[in-house]
Write a protein that holds these residues in place. Sequence first.
Motif, short mmCIF file in Angstrom:
data_model
loop_
_atom_site.label_atom_id
_atom_site.label_comp_id
_atom_site.label_asym_id
_atom_site.label_seq_id
_atom_site.Cartn_x
_atom_site.Cartn_y
_atom_site.Cartn_z
N LEU A 192 28.26 34.08 47.40
CA LEU A 192 28.77 33.12 48.37
C LEU A 192 29.36 31.88 47.68
CD1 LEU A 192 26.01 33.39 51.11
CD2 LEU A 192 28.33 34.32 51.18
N ASP A 193 28.77 31.48 46.57
CA ASP A 193 29.33 30.35 45.81
C ASP A 193 30.74 30.68 45.33
OD1 ASP A 193 27.10 28.79 46.14
OD2 ASP A 193 26.29 29.13 44.13
N TYR A 194 30.94 31.92 44.88
CA TYR A 194 32.27 32.32 44.43
C TYR A 194 33.28 32.23 45.58
CZ TYR A 194 36.29 35.16 43.32
OH TYR A 194 37.59 35.57 43.15
N ILE A 195 32.90 32.72 46.76
CA ILE A 195 33.81 32.73 47.91
C ILE A 195 34.17 31.30 48.33
CG2 ILE A 195 33.98 33.32 50.36
CD1 ILE A 195 32.23 35.82 49.63
N ARG A 196 33.19 30.44 48.36
CA ARG A 196 33.45 29.05 48.77
C ARG A 196 34.30 28.32 47.73
NH1 ARG A 196 27.72 29.48 50.37
NH2 ARG A 196 27.62 29.61 52.65
N LYS A 201 42.26 31.07 47.52
CA LYS A 201 42.98 32.09 46.76
C LYS A 201 42.23 33.42 46.70
CE LYS A 201 41.07 29.90 42.62
NZ LYS A 201 41.38 29.24 41.32
N LEU A 202 41.53 33.75 47.76
CA LEU A 202 40.75 34.98 47.78
C LEU A 202 41.64 36.21 47.83
CD1 LEU A 202 37.93 33.96 50.26
CD2 LEU A 202 37.74 34.16 47.78
N GLN A 207 34.40 42.21 47.33
CA GLN A 207 34.30 42.94 46.07
C GLN A 207 34.42 42.01 44.87
OE1 GLN A 207 35.89 47.36 47.35
NE2 GLN A 207 37.05 46.22 45.87
N ASP A 208 35.36 41.09 44.91
CA ASP A 208 35.51 40.16 43.80
C ASP A 208 34.24 39.34 43.62
OD1 ASP A 208 38.06 41.07 43.39
OD2 ASP A 208 39.08 39.33 44.24
N ALA A 209 33.71 38.83 44.74
CA ALA A 209 32.50 38.01 44.67
C ALA A 209 31.34 38.80 44.08
CB ALA A 209 32.14 37.50 46.06
N MET A 210 31.17 40.05 44.51
CA MET A 210 30.06 40.85 44.02
C MET A 210 30.24 41.23 42.56
SD MET A 210 28.78 43.27 47.16
CE MET A 210 27.15 43.38 46.44
N ASN A 211 31.47 41.57 42.17
CA ASN A 211 31.71 41.91 40.77
C ASN A 211 31.41 40.73 39.86
OD1 ASN A 211 33.17 44.68 39.86
ND2 ASN A 211 33.62 44.26 42.02
N VAL A 212 31.78 39.53 40.31
CA VAL A 212 31.48 38.34 39.51
C VAL A 212 29.98 38.09 39.47
CG1 VAL A 212 31.73 35.83 39.42
CG2 VAL A 212 33.72 37.26 39.91
#
Length: 282
Positions: A192-196, A201-202, A207-212
């Motif tokens: 969730l930190d990645y998404i926020r 620019k998502l 998937q991106d958030a989980m991979n990170v």
Amino acid sequence: MSGPMHVAVAFDLGFVPWTVATMRSVAAAGIPPGGAVTWWLMPAPDVPAEVLAAVVEEGERVGDPQVLRVPTELDELPLSSWRMMSSRISNAAYYRLLLPDLVPDSVDRMLWLDSDVMCTGDLTELWQTDLEGALLGAAVDIGSPTVGAATGIPGLDPTVGRLTKRSDYFNSGVLLMDLPRCRAAELSTRSLDYIRTNSGKLRFAVQDAMNVAVDDSWLRLDPRWNDMDFFRFEQELGAVDETRIIHFAGKKKPWQESFPDGPLRDRYLTYLPRTPDLTAAR
């Protein structure tokens, strides 16, 4: 591995019929005779009580349904800066990120399924897979097989963590999650930190958030557990005997009239609900 198989699905009102079709396919093909399944249902706020009751009743036919209520803040998160992505998904896609925190500690692993998958065979082997200390098991995404493919993960800092542009990139449509390890790694918070942080620019947001967040700590599953090359079934009829989960990733879905006629679509339509309480959203 003793005990029931734990399977989680999330849905908004529009996805109710497809979620039920996924559940029916698992009940028909994925659970061996005498096997047990616990369904973890994650409804969006727009799902009326009577519709949710119908989904719960569907789960009771084969298994024990449990309803998880997701914090409303997830429904306010941005989906994607790519129009083609934001038009195909809903905020219910984010719900999988909170599974480690919402499910009781007594549940140590979870099988997450997107609502555009169809089970075609016994899932016991997948359920019993040794994750070898990884946070989760997943299949490489055939459309974006590496972190650097398809323009790369927005906002990724290559100096932090283990990911590089050449690292494998997993598809999040089918996930076998080690929940205690996911909790210890704070998978929910980091995703969730990645998404926020990257809200403007998502790309493939979930998937991106989980991979990170997973940071390459995942077991590579055989593609038969998340087969996205589904049109080959029209050409190689024997291939369906090997695959266990077909994932209709992308724009073409088997419930759409534009999807090619054939054995694959015919099989999917047998699982599609016809009753008004489950089809009103269609």
